[in-house]
Design a protein around this motif. Structure first.
Motif, PDB file in Angstrom:
ATOM      1  N   LEU A  86       3.591 -26.277 -29.863  1.00 24.44           N
ATOM      2  CA  LEU A  86       2.850 -26.268 -28.679  1.00 24.44           C
ATOM      3  C   LEU A  86       2.770 -25.132 -28.690  1.00 24.44           C
ATOM      4  CD1 LEU A  86       5.360 -28.924 -26.723  1.00 24.44           C
ATOM      5  CD2 LEU A  86       3.160 -29.352 -27.968  1.00 24.44           C
ATOM      6  N   ASN A  87       1.244 -24.685 -27.598  1.00 27.79           N
ATOM      7  CA  ASN A  87       0.987 -23.252 -27.035  1.00 27.79           C
ATOM      8  C   ASN A  87       1.900 -23.181 -25.838  1.00 27.79           C
ATOM      9  OD1 ASN A  87      -0.228 -24.715 -24.924  1.00 27.79           O
ATOM     10  ND2 ASN A  87      -2.283 -24.510 -25.945  1.00 27.79           N
ATOM     11  N   LYS A  89       1.038 -23.323 -22.701  1.00 28.62           N
ATOM     12  CA  LYS A  89       0.754 -24.135 -21.687  1.00 28.62           C
ATOM     13  C   LYS A  89       1.462 -25.855 -22.173  1.00 28.62           C
ATOM     14  CE  LYS A  89      -3.593 -21.784 -20.364  1.00 28.62           C
ATOM     15  NZ  LYS A  89      -4.861 -21.727 -20.475  1.00 28.62           N
ATOM     16  N   LYS A  91       0.362 -27.513 -24.394  1.00 23.55           N
ATOM     17  CA  LYS A  91      -0.326 -28.582 -25.130  1.00 23.55           C
ATOM     18  C   LYS A  91      -0.340 -28.158 -26.670  1.00 23.55           C
ATOM     19  CE  LYS A  91      -3.580 -28.888 -21.410  1.00 23.55           C
ATOM     20  NZ  LYS A  91      -4.792 -29.199 -21.337  1.00 23.55           N
ATOM     21  N   SER A  92      -0.801 -28.839 -27.601  1.00 26.31           N
ATOM     22  CA  SER A  92      -0.667 -28.906 -28.800  1.00 26.31           C
ATOM     23  C   SER A  92      -1.464 -27.681 -29.446  1.00 26.31           C
ATOM     24  CB  SER A  92      -1.449 -30.212 -29.722  1.00 26.31           C
ATOM     25  OG  SER A  92      -1.267 -29.962 -30.880  1.00 26.31           O
ATOM     26  N   LYS A  93      -0.799 -26.908 -30.102  1.00 24.93           N
ATOM     27  CA  LYS A  93      -1.319 -25.551 -30.833  1.00 24.93           C
ATOM     28  C   LYS A  93      -2.606 -25.741 -31.909  1.00 24.93           C
ATOM     29  CE  LYS A  93       0.037 -21.084 -32.535  1.00 24.93           C
ATOM     30  NZ  LYS A  93       1.353 -20.335 -32.505  1.00 24.93           N
TER      31      LYS A  93
END
Length: 95
Positions: A86-87, A89, A91-93
Protein backbone atom coordinates in the motif's frame (compact mmCIF):
# COMPACT_ATOMS: atom_id res chain seq x y z
CA UNK A 1 57.61 10.43 -3.90
CA UNK A 2 54.93 12.39 -2.06
CA UNK A 3 52.46 12.11 -4.96
CA UNK A 4 52.95 8.34 -5.11
CA UNK A 5 52.10 7.94 -1.42
CA UNK A 6 49.05 10.20 -1.73
CA UNK A 7 47.90 8.17 -4.73
CA UNK A 8 48.32 4.90 -2.82
CA UNK A 9 46.36 6.23 0.15
CA UNK A 10 43.52 7.38 -2.09
CA UNK A 11 43.50 4.08 -3.94
CA UNK A 12 43.36 2.13 -0.68
CA UNK A 13 40.44 4.26 0.57
CA UNK A 14 38.51 3.65 -2.62
CA UNK A 15 39.14 -0.10 -2.53
CA UNK A 16 38.28 -0.39 1.16
CA UNK A 17 34.97 1.44 0.68
CA UNK A 18 34.16 -0.90 -2.21
CA UNK A 19 34.74 -3.99 -0.08
CA UNK A 20 32.95 -2.46 2.91
CA UNK A 21 29.84 -2.01 0.79
CA UNK A 22 29.72 -5.76 0.09
CA UNK A 23 30.48 -6.66 3.69
CA UNK A 24 27.62 -4.57 5.09
CA UNK A 25 25.02 -5.55 2.47
CA UNK A 26 21.97 -7.31 3.87
CA UNK A 27 22.16 -10.77 2.37
CA UNK A 28 18.67 -11.72 3.60
CA UNK A 29 17.03 -9.34 1.10
CA UNK A 30 16.99 -10.81 -2.38
CA UNK A 31 15.54 -9.19 -5.44
CA UNK A 32 14.22 -10.51 -8.73
CA UNK A 33 16.47 -9.95 -11.76
CA UNK A 34 15.75 -6.62 -13.44
CA UNK A 35 15.27 -8.19 -16.90
CA UNK A 36 12.54 -10.47 -15.59
CA UNK A 37 10.70 -7.55 -14.01
CA UNK A 38 11.05 -5.41 -17.12
CA UNK A 39 9.43 -8.01 -19.35
CA UNK A 40 6.62 -8.89 -16.93
CA UNK A 41 5.86 -5.23 -16.19
CA UNK A 42 5.90 -4.46 -19.91
CA UNK A 43 3.01 -6.89 -20.32
CA UNK A 44 1.28 -5.70 -17.13
CA UNK A 45 1.42 -2.02 -18.18
CA UNK A 46 0.60 -2.58 -21.85
CA UNK A 47 -2.77 -0.78 -21.66
CA UNK A 48 -1.96 1.69 -18.86
CA UNK A 49 -2.97 5.32 -19.31
CA UNK A 50 0.24 6.59 -17.71
CA UNK A 51 2.64 3.91 -18.89
CA UNK A 52 5.88 5.31 -17.42
CA UNK A 53 4.37 5.54 -13.92
CA UNK A 54 2.92 2.05 -14.24
CA UNK A 55 6.29 0.63 -15.28
CA UNK A 56 8.05 2.41 -12.42
CA UNK A 57 5.78 1.13 -9.66
CA UNK A 58 5.35 -2.30 -11.19
CA UNK A 59 9.15 -2.59 -11.36
CA UNK A 60 9.54 -1.60 -7.70
CA UNK A 61 6.89 -4.10 -6.61
CA UNK A 62 8.34 -6.85 -8.78
CA UNK A 63 11.83 -6.31 -7.38
CA UNK A 64 10.56 -6.64 -3.82
CA UNK A 65 7.90 -9.34 -4.31
CA UNK A 66 9.65 -11.35 -7.05
CA UNK A 67 6.36 -11.77 -8.91
CA UNK A 68 3.90 -9.86 -11.10
CA UNK A 69 0.28 -10.95 -11.66
CA UNK A 70 -0.58 -12.12 -15.16
CA UNK A 71 -2.59 -9.99 -17.55
CA UNK A 72 -2.91 -6.23 -17.81
CA UNK A 73 -5.33 -5.77 -14.91
CA UNK A 74 -6.53 -7.70 -11.87
CA UNK A 75 -5.35 -11.22 -10.98
CA UNK A 76 -3.56 -9.80 -7.92
CA UNK A 77 -4.48 -12.92 -5.94
CA UNK A 78 -1.67 -14.67 -7.85
CA UNK A 79 0.88 -12.58 -5.97
CA UNK A 80 -0.16 -11.68 -2.38
CA UNK A 81 2.91 -9.53 -1.71
CA UNK A 82 2.18 -7.48 -4.85
CA UNK A 83 -1.49 -7.22 -3.86
CA UNK A 84 -0.85 -6.16 -0.24
CA UNK A 85 1.66 -3.32 -0.85
CA UNK A 86 0.00 0.00 0.00
CA UNK A 87 1.07 3.60 -0.58
CA UNK A 88 0.92 6.31 2.12
CA UNK A 89 -2.75 6.98 1.28
CA UNK A 90 -3.74 3.35 1.89
CA UNK A 91 -4.30 2.54 -1.78
CA UNK A 92 -2.59 -0.23 -3.73
CA UNK A 93 0.99 0.71 -4.56
CA UNK A 94 1.34 -1.85 -7.32
CA UNK A 95 -0.54 -1.45 -10.61
Amino acid sequence: MKSVSVTLVLLSLILSSFFLQYATADSSTTYAPKGVCDSKCGVRCLNAGVKDRCLKYCGLCCQQCKCVPSGTYGNKSECPCYRDKLNSKGKSKCP
